[in-house]
Design a protein around this motif. Structure first.
Motif, PDB file in Angstrom:
ATOM      1  N   TYR A  45      -7.464  41.816  22.439  1.00  0.00           N
ATOM      2  CA  TYR A  45      -7.992  43.152  22.703  1.00  0.00           C
ATOM      3  C   TYR A  45      -6.848  44.117  23.028  1.00  0.00           C
ATOM      4  O   TYR A  45      -6.767  45.209  22.477  1.00  0.00           O
TER       5      TYR A  45
ATOM      6  N   VAL B 169     -16.735  47.951  19.595  1.00  0.00           N
ATOM      7  CA  VAL B 169     -17.352  47.249  20.711  1.00  0.00           C
ATOM      8  C   VAL B 169     -17.554  48.259  21.836  1.00  0.00           C
ATOM      9  O   VAL B 169     -16.636  49.013  22.176  1.00  0.00           O
ATOM     10  N   GLY B 170     -18.744  48.293  22.387  1.00  0.00           N
ATOM     11  CA  GLY B 170     -19.071  49.279  23.417  1.00  0.00           C
ATOM     12  C   GLY B 170     -18.112  49.283  24.597  1.00  0.00           C
ATOM     13  O   GLY B 170     -17.709  50.340  25.080  1.00  0.00           O
ATOM     14  N   ALA B 171     -17.716  48.125  25.085  1.00  0.00           N
ATOM     15  CA  ALA B 171     -16.797  48.056  26.227  1.00  0.00           C
ATOM     16  C   ALA B 171     -15.450  48.679  25.880  1.00  0.00           C
ATOM     17  O   ALA B 171     -14.815  49.312  26.731  1.00  0.00           O
ATOM     18  N   ALA B 172     -15.021  48.534  24.628  1.00  0.00           N
ATOM     19  CA  ALA B 172     -13.755  49.123  24.199  1.00  0.00           C
ATOM     20  C   ALA B 172     -13.850  50.637  24.167  1.00  0.00           C
ATOM     21  O   ALA B 172     -12.892  51.332  24.507  1.00  0.00           O
TER      22      ALA B 172
ATOM     23  N   PHE C  84     -15.706  52.514  26.114  1.00  0.00           N
ATOM     24  CA  PHE C  84     -15.641  52.990  27.494  1.00  0.00           C
ATOM     25  C   PHE C  84     -14.206  52.947  28.025  1.00  0.00           C
ATOM     26  O   PHE C  84     -13.782  53.838  28.755  1.00  0.00           O
ATOM     27  N   LYS C  85     -13.465  51.902  27.639  1.00  0.00           N
ATOM     28  CA  LYS C  85     -12.088  51.757  28.142  1.00  0.00           C
ATOM     29  C   LYS C  85     -11.128  52.701  27.433  1.00  0.00           C
ATOM     30  O   LYS C  85     -10.227  53.256  28.041  1.00  0.00           O
TER      31      LYS C  85
ATOM     32  N   SER D 224     -11.815  55.687  25.157  1.00  0.00           N
ATOM     33  CA  SER D 224     -12.747  56.587  24.481  1.00  0.00           C
ATOM     34  C   SER D 224     -12.085  57.439  23.398  1.00  0.00           C
ATOM     35  O   SER D 224     -12.749  57.940  22.507  1.00  0.00           O
TER      36      SER D 224
END
Length: 60
Positions: free
Chosen positions: A14, A41-44, A46-47, A49
């Protein structure tokens, strides 16, 4: 994987992907005039943007 342990290979992939891999691919596709549609990936998002906002100046 047991609770409390970090998945080091996944974390490393990642970190490389968003710092080096994605910017390199975007640069190459731009140079070649290739238009690309993909997913994130949604978490990516957020981290990091800036990737979801279409900013080509990805290297800070």
């Amino acid at each position: 994987m047991k609770s409390g342990y970090k998945d080091l290979p996944a974390a490393t992939w990642y970190e490389y992907g968003y710092k080096e891999g994605i910017p390199r691919m975007l640069d190459n596709w731009d140079k070649l005039g290739i238009k690309v549609t993909t997913h994130m990936v949604g978490a990516a998002v957020f981290k990091e943007s800036r990737f979801s906002q279409g900013d080509r100046r990805l290297r800070a």
